[in-house]
Design a protein around this motif. Structure first.
Motif, PDB file in Angstrom:
ATOM      1  N   THR A 127       0.877  -1.171   0.000  1.00 58.18           N
ATOM      2  CA  THR A 127       0.000   0.000   0.000  1.00 58.18           C
ATOM      3  C   THR A 127       0.913   1.220   0.000  1.00 58.18           C
ATOM      4  O   THR A 127       1.625   1.470   0.985  1.00 58.18           O
ATOM      5  N   ILE A 128       0.915   1.950  -1.110  1.00 54.56           N
ATOM      6  CA  ILE A 128       1.817   3.097  -1.249  1.00 54.56           C
ATOM      7  C   ILE A 128       1.117   4.370  -0.779  1.00 54.56           C
ATOM      8  O   ILE A 128       0.009   4.686  -1.210  1.00 54.56           O
ATOM      9  N   SER A 129       1.785   5.076   0.125  1.00 49.65           N
ATOM     10  CA  SER A 129       1.254   6.313   0.689  1.00 49.65           C
ATOM     11  C   SER A 129       1.775   7.515  -0.114  1.00 49.65           C
ATOM     12  O   SER A 129       2.765   7.413  -0.834  1.00 49.65           O
ATOM     13  N   ALA A 143       5.656   3.193   2.013  1.00 49.43           N
ATOM     14  CA  ALA A 143       4.826   2.070   1.566  1.00 49.43           C
ATOM     15  C   ALA A 143       4.723   1.067   2.708  1.00 49.43           C
ATOM     16  O   ALA A 143       5.645   0.948   3.522  1.00 49.43           O
ATOM     17  N   GLU A 144       3.612   0.353   2.782  1.00 50.07           N
ATOM     18  CA  GLU A 144       3.407  -0.616   3.858  1.00 50.07           C
ATOM     19  C   GLU A 144       2.949  -1.953   3.302  1.00 50.07           C
ATOM     20  O   GLU A 144       2.284  -2.023   2.257  1.00 50.07           O
ATOM     21  N   TRP A 152       5.217  -4.342   7.879  1.00 52.68           N
ATOM     22  CA  TRP A 152       6.444  -3.633   7.501  1.00 52.68           C
ATOM     23  C   TRP A 152       6.143  -2.265   6.909  1.00 52.68           C
ATOM     24  O   TRP A 152       5.172  -2.101   6.166  1.00 52.68           O
ATOM     25  N   THR A 153       6.996  -1.300   7.250  1.00 55.30           N
ATOM     26  CA  THR A 153       6.949   0.028   6.631  1.00 55.30           C
ATOM     27  C   THR A 153       8.254   0.237   5.877  1.00 55.30           C
ATOM     28  O   THR A 153       9.335   0.068   6.445  1.00 55.30           O
ATOM     29  N   GLU A 182       6.867  -3.150  12.462  1.00 53.28           N
ATOM     30  CA  GLU A 182       6.252  -2.205  13.404  1.00 53.28           C
ATOM     31  C   GLU A 182       6.697  -2.420  14.850  1.00 53.28           C
ATOM     32  O   GLU A 182       6.604  -1.515  15.670  1.00 53.28           O
ATOM     33  N   LYS A 183       7.196  -3.619  15.192  1.00 48.46           N
ATOM     34  CA  LYS A 183       7.674  -3.865  16.551  1.00 48.46           C
ATOM     35  C   LYS A 183       9.117  -3.408  16.746  1.00 48.46           C
ATOM     36  O   LYS A 183       9.627  -3.412  17.858  1.00 48.46           O
ATOM     37  N   GLY A 184       9.775  -3.038  15.661  1.00 54.40           N
ATOM     38  CA  GLY A 184      11.172  -2.607  15.755  1.00 54.40           C
ATOM     39  C   GLY A 184      12.134  -3.748  15.994  1.00 54.40           C
ATOM     40  O   GLY A 184      13.251  -3.547  16.472  1.00 54.40           O
ATOM     41  N   ASP A 185      11.707  -4.966  15.637  1.00 53.92           N
ATOM     42  CA  ASP A 185      12.585  -6.127  15.819  1.00 53.92           C
ATOM     43  C   ASP A 185      13.628  -6.249  14.705  1.00 53.92           C
ATOM     44  O   ASP A 185      14.725  -6.749  14.938  1.00 53.92           O
ATOM     45  N   TYR A 186      13.241  -5.824  13.506  1.00 53.39           N
ATOM     46  CA  TYR A 186      14.138  -5.934  12.350  1.00 53.39           C
ATOM     47  C   TYR A 186      14.071  -4.656  11.515  1.00 53.39           C
ATOM     48  O   TYR A 186      12.991  -4.119  11.269  1.00 53.39           O
ATOM     49  N   SER A 187      15.229  -4.180  11.112  1.00 52.01           N
ATOM     50  CA  SER A 187      15.258  -3.040  10.189  1.00 52.01           C
ATOM     51  C   SER A 187      16.451  -3.154   9.250  1.00 52.01           C
ATOM     52  O   SER A 187      17.478  -3.747   9.600  1.00 52.01           O
ATOM     53  N   PHE A 188      16.278  -2.624   8.060  1.00 51.72           N
ATOM     54  CA  PHE A 188      17.309  -2.614   7.024  1.00 51.72           C
ATOM     55  C   PHE A 188      17.473  -1.167   6.573  1.00 51.72           C
ATOM     56  O   PHE A 188      16.501  -0.545   6.122  1.00 51.72           O
TER      57      PHE A 188
END
Length: 284
Positions: A127-129, A143-144, A152-153, A182-188
Motif C-alpha cells: 500500500t503506497i502512501s 509504503a506498507e 512492515w513500513t 512495526e515492533k522494531g525487531d528488524y530493520s534494514f
C-alpha cells in the motif's frame, strides 16, 4: 585507427553496463524473543545487475574468502585464524536471489549440515502512501505491507534506477532505502553503494536441497525442536557423529578428546543457538 577507437569505446561501455551495483545495508535484529534488549547489528550486501540481485551477509563473504585462501594455500582448516573467524560470525545465514527476468525469488538457508533452497510463493502486496520525506541524500516515499506475520513500513526512492530492496522486499517503483517492522525487531537501512566487477561466488558447503517453502518450514521446525535428533536421523547428510569424526583435530581441537563429551558440547551449543533465534524475521 578510428575503427579501433570505436571498438574500444564499445567494449568499455559494455564493461560498464555489465558491472554489478552493490548496496550496503545495515541490518538491525532482535533475534532472541526472551531478550529484546540484545540487539545485533551487521552489514549485508544487495548486489544488483539487470538480470538478478543477491542479498547476503558481508561477514559471510569475508569468512568464505578466508577459508578459500586457506585451502588454496594448502593449509586447510588448520591454517585458519579461529579468532578472526569468530569475529566474523553472522546472524544472516541466508541468502535471497531475485530472478528479474522471470520475477521469481529464491531463498537459501542452512538447516543442520545442509543448505535448503525454495522459491518464495507469497507475493508482496504494497500500500503506497503519498507521504514523503528525505533519508540521507534521497527523497523517499512511504509504503506498507503485511508479510510473514509482520507489518512492515518501507521508504523507497525513485532517485536510483532500481526496483529492488533488501531481503525479499521489492516490487515497489524504486529502491528500498529503509524498511522496518512495526515492533522494531528488524530493520534494514541503506548506508552506501558502489560498483563491483561481478557477483562473488558464495560457498555452499554441504548439499543444496531444493524443497517447497512449506517443506522447508517443516524441516526448520524439526531442527529447532531437537537439533541433535534431526541431524542424526538423516535430516541432512551430516550428523553430530560425522562432525566429531571429521571435524576435530588432536589436542585442543579434538581427536584425542572423548567423542561423547564433544557430542554433548556440540549439542548444547546448537541448542543455545536455536534458543537465541526464537524471534525470527518470519513469524508465519
Amino acid at each position: 585507427m578510428k575503427k579501433l577507437g570505436i571498438i574500444a569505446l564499445a567494449l568499455f561501455i559494455q564493461h560498464i553496463s555489465a558491472q554489478v551495483n552493490r548496496f550496503v545495508y545495515q541490518v538491525t535484529m532482535k533475534p532472541d524473543a526472551e531478550n529484546k534488549s540484545e540487539v545485533k547489528t551487521e552489514n549485508a550486501y544487495l548486489d544488483i545487475s539487470p538480470e538478478k540481485s543477491v542479498f547476503y551477509s558481508e561477514n559471510r563473504i569475508k569468512r568464505d574468502s578466508i577459508m578459500q585462501k586457506a585451502f588454496q594455500g594448502g593449509g586447510g582448516r588448520g591454517s585458519i585464524n579461529r579468532d578472526q573467524m569468530e569475529n566474523l560470525r553472522t546472524s544472516i545465514n541466508y541468502s535471497v536471489e531475485k530472478d528479474k527476468t522471470n520475477q521469481k525469488i529464491f531463498f537459501k538457508d542452512r538447516i543442520g549440515r545442509d543448505m535448503y533452497s525454495y522459491e518464495e510463493d507469497r507475493p508482496l502486496s504494497w500500500t503506497i502512501s503519498s507521504e514523503t520525506t528525505k533519508i540521507g541524500e534521497y527523497k523517499v516515499q512511504k509504503a506498507e505491507t503485511d508479510f510473514a506475520g509482520r507489518k512492515w513500513t518501507a521508504w523507497f526512492t525513485t532517485d536510483l534506477p532500481y526496483q529492488d530492496g533488501p531481503y525479499k522486499f521489492g516490487g515497489l517503483p524504486g529502491l528500498v532505502v529503509k524498511v522496518e517492522d512495526e515492533k522494531g525487531d528488524y530493520s534494514f537501512d541503506l548506508m552506501k553503494n558502489y560498483k563491483i566487477a561481478e557477483f562473488p561466488e558464495l560457498n555452499q558447503f554441504g548439499n543444496t536441497i531444493k524443497v517447497k517453502r512449506a517443506d522447508f518450514v517443516k524441516q526448520q521446525q524439526k531442527y529447532k525442536s531437537d537439533p541433535a535428533a534431526f541431524m542424526n536421523q538423516g535430516g541432512g547428510q551430516g550428523s553430530f557423529s560425522t562432525t566429531i569424526r571429521t571435524g576435530g583435530r588432536s589436542g585442543a581441537g579434538g581427536r584425542n578428546q572423548n567423542p561423547a563429551d564433544m557430542r554433548k558440547r556440540m549439542e548444547e551449543r546448537v541448542k543455545e543457538e536455536v534458543k537465541k533465534s526464537s524471534n525470527p524475521i518470519e513469524l508465519q
